[in-house]
Design a protein around this motif. Structure first.
Motif, mmCIF file in Angstrom:
data_model
loop_
_atom_site.group_PDB
_atom_site.id
_atom_site.type_symbol
_atom_site.label_atom_id
_atom_site.label_comp_id
_atom_site.label_asym_id
_atom_site.label_seq_id
_atom_site.Cartn_x
_atom_site.Cartn_y
_atom_site.Cartn_z
ATOM 1 N N ASN A 43 0.798 -0.558 -0.100
ATOM 2 C CA ASN A 43 -0.100 -0.374 0.268
ATOM 3 C C ASN A 43 0.555 1.115 -0.205
ATOM 4 O O ASN A 43 0.605 2.562 0.713
ATOM 5 C CB ASN A 43 -1.226 0.171 0.496
ATOM 6 N N CYS A 44 2.254 0.973 -0.852
ATOM 7 C CA CYS A 44 2.648 2.591 -0.970
ATOM 8 C C CYS A 44 3.327 2.186 -2.431
ATOM 9 O O CYS A 44 4.161 1.346 -3.103
ATOM 10 C CB CYS A 44 4.061 2.574 -0.222
ATOM 11 N N SER A 45 2.597 3.611 -2.875
ATOM 12 C CA SER A 45 3.282 3.416 -4.244
ATOM 13 C C SER A 45 4.838 3.446 -5.426
ATOM 14 O O SER A 45 4.859 3.214 -6.356
ATOM 15 C CB SER A 45 2.165 4.584 -5.441
ATOM 16 N N CYS A 46 5.304 4.591 -4.199
ATOM 17 C CA CYS A 46 6.837 4.454 -3.762
ATOM 18 C C CYS A 46 7.565 3.128 -4.052
ATOM 19 O O CYS A 46 8.655 3.049 -4.262
ATOM 20 C CB CYS A 46 7.818 5.368 -3.615
ATOM 21 N N SER A 47 7.303 1.659 -3.309
ATOM 22 C CA SER A 47 7.985 0.809 -3.403
ATOM 23 C C SER A 47 7.740 0.082 -4.136
ATOM 24 O O SER A 47 6.552 -0.671 -4.792
ATOM 25 C CB SER A 47 6.811 -0.292 -1.869
ATOM 26 N N HIS A 48 8.884 -0.083 -4.922
ATOM 27 C CA HIS A 48 8.969 -0.229 -6.522
ATOM 28 C C HIS A 48 8.658 -2.066 -6.833
ATOM 29 O O HIS A 48 8.604 -3.010 -7.037
ATOM 30 C CB HIS A 48 10.139 -0.482 -6.809
ATOM 31 N N ARG A 49 9.481 -2.641 -5.072
ATOM 32 C CA ARG A 49 9.639 -4.319 -4.378
ATOM 33 C C ARG A 49 8.144 -4.925 -4.729
ATOM 34 O O ARG A 49 7.258 -5.567 -4.907
ATOM 35 C CB ARG A 49 10.114 -4.170 -3.411
ATOM 36 N N TRP A 50 7.403 -3.853 -3.747
ATOM 37 C CA TRP A 50 5.587 -4.081 -3.737
ATOM 38 C C TRP A 50 4.781 -4.219 -5.353
ATOM 39 O O TRP A 50 4.383 -4.979 -5.421
ATOM 40 C CB TRP A 50 4.592 -3.406 -2.983
ATOM 41 N N GLN A 51 5.625 -3.323 -5.880
ATOM 42 C CA GLN A 51 4.503 -3.376 -7.464
ATOM 43 C C GLN A 51 5.084 -4.094 -8.177
ATOM 44 O O GLN A 51 4.126 -4.362 -9.324
ATOM 45 C CB GLN A 51 5.231 -1.467 -7.832
ATOM 46 N N ALA A 52 6.494 -4.136 -8.218
ATOM 47 C CA ALA A 52 6.892 -5.180 -9.209
ATOM 48 C C ALA A 52 6.714 -6.741 -8.443
ATOM 49 O O ALA A 52 6.233 -8.106 -9.264
ATOM 50 C CB ALA A 52 8.526 -5.353 -8.639
ATOM 51 N N PHE A 53 5.964 -7.077 -7.364
ATOM 52 C CA PHE A 53 5.285 -8.091 -6.771
ATOM 53 C C PHE A 53 3.896 -8.480 -7.279
ATOM 54 O O PHE A 53 3.483 -9.959 -8.087
ATOM 55 C CB PHE A 53 5.174 -8.444 -4.962
ATOM 56 N N GLU A 54 3.183 -7.452 -7.637
ATOM 57 C CA GLU A 54 1.430 -7.317 -7.942
ATOM 58 C C GLU A 54 1.893 -7.348 -8.879
ATOM 59 O O GLU A 54 1.283 -8.485 -9.836
ATOM 60 C CB GLU A 54 1.279 -5.422 -7.403
ATOM 61 N N LYS A 55 2.578 -7.188 -10.245
ATOM 62 C CA LYS A 55 3.213 -7.349 -11.204
ATOM 63 C C LYS A 55 2.639 -9.072 -11.764
ATOM 64 O O LYS A 55 2.421 -9.660 -12.863
ATOM 65 C CB LYS A 55 3.975 -6.389 -12.249
ATOM 66 N N ALA A 56 4.212 -9.518 -10.709
ATOM 67 C CA ALA A 56 4.069 -10.774 -11.168
ATOM 68 C C ALA A 56 3.042 -11.369 -10.988
ATOM 69 O O ALA A 56 3.016 -13.251 -11.380
ATOM 70 C CB ALA A 56 5.003 -10.794 -10.068
ATOM 71 N N LEU A 57 2.343 -11.025 -9.944
ATOM 72 C CA LEU A 57 0.858 -11.653 -9.385
ATOM 73 C C LEU A 57 0.181 -11.708 -10.864
ATOM 74 O O LEU A 57 -0.119 -13.217 -11.248
ATOM 75 C CB LEU A 57 0.261 -11.805 -8.523
ATOM 76 N N GLU A 58 0.531 -10.639 -11.776
ATOM 77 C CA GLU A 58 -0.351 -10.950 -13.083
ATOM 78 C C GLU A 58 0.553 -11.507 -13.674
ATOM 79 O O GLU A 58 -0.262 -12.514 -14.760
ATOM 80 C CB GLU A 58 -0.890 -9.783 -13.059
ATOM 81 N N GLN A 59 1.096 -11.869 -14.078
ATOM 82 C CA GLN A 59 1.827 -12.341 -15.034
ATOM 83 C C GLN A 59 2.481 -14.354 -14.575
ATOM 84 O O GLN A 59 3.563 -14.491 -13.629
ATOM 85 C CB GLN A 59 3.550 -12.099 -15.200
ATOM 86 N N ASN A 60 2.425 -14.362 -13.304
ATOM 87 C CA ASN A 60 2.308 -15.693 -13.160
ATOM 88 C C ASN A 60 2.882 -16.707 -13.409
ATOM 89 O O ASN A 60 3.325 -17.645 -12.571
ATOM 90 C CB ASN A 60 1.194 -16.460 -11.393
ATOM 91 N N ALA A 61 2.534 -17.745 -14.355
ATOM 92 C CA ALA A 61 3.496 -18.488 -15.432
ATOM 93 C C ALA A 61 4.562 -17.977 -15.671
ATOM 94 O O ALA A 61 5.536 -19.253 -15.974
ATOM 95 C CB ALA A 61 2.653 -18.658 -16.474
ATOM 96 N N MET A 62 5.633 -17.159 -15.751
ATOM 97 C CA MET A 62 6.190 -16.704 -16.422
ATOM 98 C C MET A 62 7.036 -17.643 -14.566
ATOM 99 O O MET A 62 8.398 -17.344 -15.169
ATOM 100 C CB MET A 62 6.488 -14.804 -15.642
ATOM 101 N N TYR A 63 7.161 -17.204 -13.605
ATOM 102 C CA TYR A 63 7.709 -17.319 -12.602
ATOM 103 C C TYR A 63 7.371 -18.975 -11.274
ATOM 104 O O TYR A 63 8.098 -20.154 -11.380
ATOM 105 C CB TYR A 63 7.807 -16.561 -10.861
ATOM 106 N N ASN A 64 5.898 -19.197 -11.540
ATOM 107 C CA ASN A 64 5.903 -20.708 -10.838
ATOM 108 C C ASN A 64 5.958 -21.935 -11.862
ATOM 109 O O ASN A 64 5.591 -22.203 -13.329
ATOM 110 C CB ASN A 64 3.969 -21.070 -11.419
ATOM 111 N N LEU A 65 6.716 -22.893 -11.639
ATOM 112 C CA LEU A 65 7.078 -24.068 -12.293
ATOM 113 C C LEU A 65 6.647 -24.447 -13.128
ATOM 114 O O LEU A 65 5.383 -25.488 -12.270
ATOM 115 C CB LEU A 65 8.466 -24.423 -11.648
#
Length: 291
Positions: A43-65
């Motif tokens: 819940n902090c728009s400047c937290s790039h790691r949180w934002q990256a995590f949220e993007k990765a959730l949308e693209q989870n096929a790239m990370y889930n084996l």
């Protein structure tokens, strides 16, 4: 409010003058082209790691084996890059883990651990993965597709006068625009073995700890799009009058980010390169002309 004051010099100045900044308590609505906040902070728009995590959730096929990827990894253990100071290394050693300095990567360690099993690397809100520890489930970093410094350089370079650059950057930020928005963020591995399994490039070549040629490629691509968009904005202004719609430059920046995101996600398959720096080198190095 205290946090905003504490961060003001870092966030709200460009070419010596104040520009807008706003940290939103959500993914969207932030205004920022400053360097990132290091911690994972929800819940902090400047937290790039949180934002990256949220993007990765949308693209989870790239990370889930997949079963196929798990099968290719095999059984047993392997040695992966590990980022940690003396305390973290001592803690692992106390647990009986094998940790040794990496011969190839300055300041890095190699950690002997079991190969992944089903679900070990999955990105999921309920899991610890990709949040507070950059080594969980493997050493990774949150990559700005358009790096903040590169974006600032592009926005400044296309204008001759500093006051005009500041005015345009203010308009872009008020669009609103944030360089840390999830669509400009991407989680990338740091170990080549992990990158090979996921078919993703590693973020930085840890021998040099930078990706300057990638930045150069992005800068050229950004500058080209911004100049083209600026011409369109000024043409509409000349024809219709009113204030030039410099906010439209924010859309152009987002479009470049979307394009480069797709490129980065596919560089191993398309270009056969291991890192984003190798990709940058391939894109900015002139191809010898055949005689």
């Amino acid at each position: 409010m205290g946090e905003a004051k504490k961060q003001s010099n870092k966030h709200t100045t460009l070419l010596g003058q104040t520009i807008p900044h706003h940290t939103a308590g959500s993914l969207t609505g932030g205004k920022c082209i400053a360097k990132h906040e290091s911690p994972y902070k929800e819940n902090c728009s400047c937290s790039h790691r949180w934002q990256a995590f949220e993007k990765a959730l949308e693209q989870n096929a790239m990370y889930n084996l997949s079963d196929e990827q798990l099968g290719s990894a095999g059984e047993g253990s392997w040695s992966l890059l590990f980022r940690g100071g003396a305390k973290a290394v001592a803690k692992l050693a106390k647990q009986g883990a094998k940790v040794a300095l990496s011969a190839e990567n300055k300041g890095m360690y190699r950690h002997q651990l079991g190969k992944p099993r089903q679900g070990d690397w999955n990105i999921d809100r309920a899991k610890y993965n990709f949040k507070w520890d950059c080594n969980k489930p493997y050493y990774h970093e949150a990559h700005h597709v358009l790096p903040d410094a590169t974006l600032r350089t592009a926005l400044i370079d296309i204008f001759e006068k500093p006051e005009m650059a500041r005015h345009v950057v203010t308009e872009v930020l008020n669009a609103p625009y944030s360089v840390h928005d999830k669509d400009n963020m991407m989680i990338l591995p740091m170990d080549e073995q992990v990158g090979e399994m996921l078919q993703l490039p590693i973020h930085r070549e840890t021998k040099q700890c930078s990706h300057g040629l990638y930045d150069m490629y992005v800068l050229k691509k950004l500058a080209l799009r911004l100049r083209r968009t600026l011409k369109e904005i000024m043409k509409k202004h000349d024809e219709g009058g009113g204030e030039p719609r410099f906010k439209d430059l924010a859309k152009a920046i987002e479009a470049v980010s979307s394009e480069v995101y797709v490129e980065v996600a596919s560089v191993r398959r398309v270009h056969g390169v291991v890192s984003i720096e190798e990709f940058g080198k391939k894109m900015v190095t002139p191809t010898p002309s055949s005689a």
